[in-house]
Design an enzyme around this catalytic site. Structure first.
Site, mmCIF file in Angstrom:
data_model
loop_
_atom_site.group_PDB
_atom_site.id
_atom_site.type_symbol
_atom_site.label_atom_id
_atom_site.label_comp_id
_atom_site.label_asym_id
_atom_site.label_seq_id
_atom_site.Cartn_x
_atom_site.Cartn_y
_atom_site.Cartn_z
ATOM 1 N N HIS A 192 -33.407 10.290 49.257
ATOM 2 C CA HIS A 192 -34.158 11.528 49.493
ATOM 3 C C HIS A 192 -33.240 12.533 50.167
ATOM 4 O O HIS A 192 -32.058 12.251 50.385
ATOM 5 C CB HIS A 192 -35.442 11.266 50.278
ATOM 6 C CG HIS A 192 -35.244 10.819 51.702
ATOM 7 N ND1 HIS A 192 -34.490 9.719 52.042
ATOM 8 C CD2 HIS A 192 -35.715 11.321 52.878
ATOM 9 C CE1 HIS A 192 -34.519 9.571 53.361
ATOM 10 N NE2 HIS A 192 -35.241 10.532 53.893
ATOM 11 N N ASP A 252 -30.090 13.353 57.389
ATOM 12 C CA ASP A 252 -29.405 12.119 57.789
ATOM 13 C C ASP A 252 -29.060 11.235 56.586
ATOM 14 O O ASP A 252 -28.472 10.163 56.757
ATOM 15 C CB ASP A 252 -30.195 11.341 58.846
ATOM 16 C CG ASP A 252 -31.622 11.029 58.442
ATOM 17 O OD1 ASP A 252 -32.326 11.931 57.928
ATOM 18 O OD2 ASP A 252 -32.058 9.882 58.633
ATOM 19 N N HIS A 253 -29.385 11.713 55.366
ATOM 20 C CA HIS A 253 -29.034 10.983 54.134
ATOM 21 C C HIS A 253 -28.097 11.789 53.230
ATOM 22 O O HIS A 253 -27.591 11.250 52.249
ATOM 23 C CB HIS A 253 -30.300 10.578 53.376
ATOM 24 C CG HIS A 253 -31.185 9.697 54.202
ATOM 25 N ND1 HIS A 253 -31.317 8.345 53.983
ATOM 26 C CD2 HIS A 253 -31.945 9.978 55.298
ATOM 27 C CE1 HIS A 253 -32.128 7.827 54.898
ATOM 28 N NE2 HIS A 253 -32.521 8.799 55.705
ATOM 29 N N HIS A 312 -33.436 14.298 53.206
ATOM 30 C CA HIS A 312 -33.301 14.562 54.643
ATOM 31 C C HIS A 312 -31.817 14.576 55.027
ATOM 32 O O HIS A 312 -31.002 13.847 54.448
ATOM 33 C CB HIS A 312 -34.041 13.499 55.463
ATOM 34 C CG HIS A 312 -35.492 13.813 55.651
ATOM 35 N ND1 HIS A 312 -36.455 12.836 55.759
ATOM 36 C CD2 HIS A 312 -36.131 15.001 55.754
ATOM 37 C CE1 HIS A 312 -37.646 13.415 55.927
ATOM 38 N NE2 HIS A 312 -37.471 14.728 55.927
ATOM 39 N N HIS A 361 -43.143 8.662 52.770
ATOM 40 C CA HIS A 361 -42.282 9.331 53.739
ATOM 41 C C HIS A 361 -42.664 10.809 53.752
ATOM 42 O O HIS A 361 -43.492 11.250 52.951
ATOM 43 C CB HIS A 361 -40.815 9.099 53.332
ATOM 44 C CG HIS A 361 -39.824 9.462 54.386
ATOM 45 N ND1 HIS A 361 -39.942 9.054 55.699
ATOM 46 C CD2 HIS A 361 -38.686 10.206 54.330
ATOM 47 C CE1 HIS A 361 -38.922 9.543 56.387
ATOM 48 N NE2 HIS A 361 -38.148 10.240 55.586
HETATM 49 ZN ZN LIG Z 1 -33.647 9.081 57.491
HETATM 50 ZN ZN LIG Z 2 -36.108 10.704 55.862
#
Ligand SMILES: [Zn+2]
Ligand SMILES: [Zn+2]
Length: 244
Positions: free
Chosen positions: A60, A64-65, A62, A136
């Protein structure tokens, strides 16, 4: 198959765990799943190197990815690697286009292949993958590699995802917080243990760990163990798991 956890942290730093990145390797094929902050460094430390990652599969969008996507592109360009394939859920093409619109000088530096995937079966970097929509705050896909490895991405624990992972040799599952944190969009050990109860899974690795989990591993494992009696461990950055 070899699975290497490059980053087992999340959006808040622990000082030890970088953001999400998982390397999957089998018979000369290499796939990077997610590319959060720090993953570029971990790739270097792992001995695999950014030069050898030509395909990234996103769960996904976000930060942090995806935070190290542009740094990965730039490093590959500087190293003379001229291509990169980025595969992810709906919106991946516009995400990359918009990142490149902000950093205009990176446009045209690499031969980019962008591909959007949906729940179901597809093939990427020579791997046959199944995708399953998680629960999520953004659309997110969990990925399964045959009977060997399932990665939850970011998700609440729920029966559909536990079914999707059933009979995997290894499951890496989001377990962001300990039980006393009131959370949605991620599991706690209690909710994860309840959904895993009775499932046949070879071993479960907990990942996507917030700093709230520091020093609380024992109690988190006990909480999961109240419901689920399988093998559960905490993933660590740069840990490699061989799966037969
Ligand atoms: Zn995450
Ligand atoms: Zn996430």
């Amino acid at each position: 198959m070899r699975v290497t956890f490059l980053g087992t942290g999340s959006a808040m730093p622990t000082g030890e765990r970088f953001q999400t990145g998982v390397l999957v390797q089998e018979e000369g094929r290499t796939l990077l799943i997610d590319c959060g902050s720090g993953v570029l460094h971990r790739l270097q430390q792992s001995g695999v190197g950014y030069e050898n990652v030509s395909t990234v599969l996103l769960t996904h969008h976000h930060l942090d990815h995806v935070a190290d996507l542009l740094p990965l592109m730039k490093a590959r360009w500087l190293a003379g690697e001229d291509h990169l394939e980025i595969v992810g859920p709906q919106g991946t093409k516009s995400l990359v286009d918009e990142l490149l619109a902000v950093h205009e000088y990176m446009q045209g530096k690499l031969d980019l292949q962008l591909r959007e995937v949906h729940p179901g079966e597809f093939s990427v970097a020579g791997f046959d993958v199944s995708a399953y929509e998680t629960r999520h705050s953004l659309p997110c896909l969990a990925y399964r590699f045959g009977d060997l490895f399932t990665f939850s991405g970011d998700s609440e624990a729920f029966a559909g995802l536990a079914n999707f992972a059933e009979e995997s040799a290894i499951l890496a599952h989001d377990c962001s917080f300990p039980d006393d944190v009131d959370v949605s969009n991620h599991p706690t050990p209690d909710t994860l243990g309840r959904e895993l109860a009775g499932r046949e899974i070879g071993r479960v690795y907990l990942t996507h760990l917030y700093p709230h989990t520091d020093g609380r591993h024992e109690e988190m494992l006990e909480s999961i163990g109240t419901h689920y009696d399988g093998d559960v461990r905490f993933a660590e950055d740069l840990q490699t798991v061989s799966i037969e």
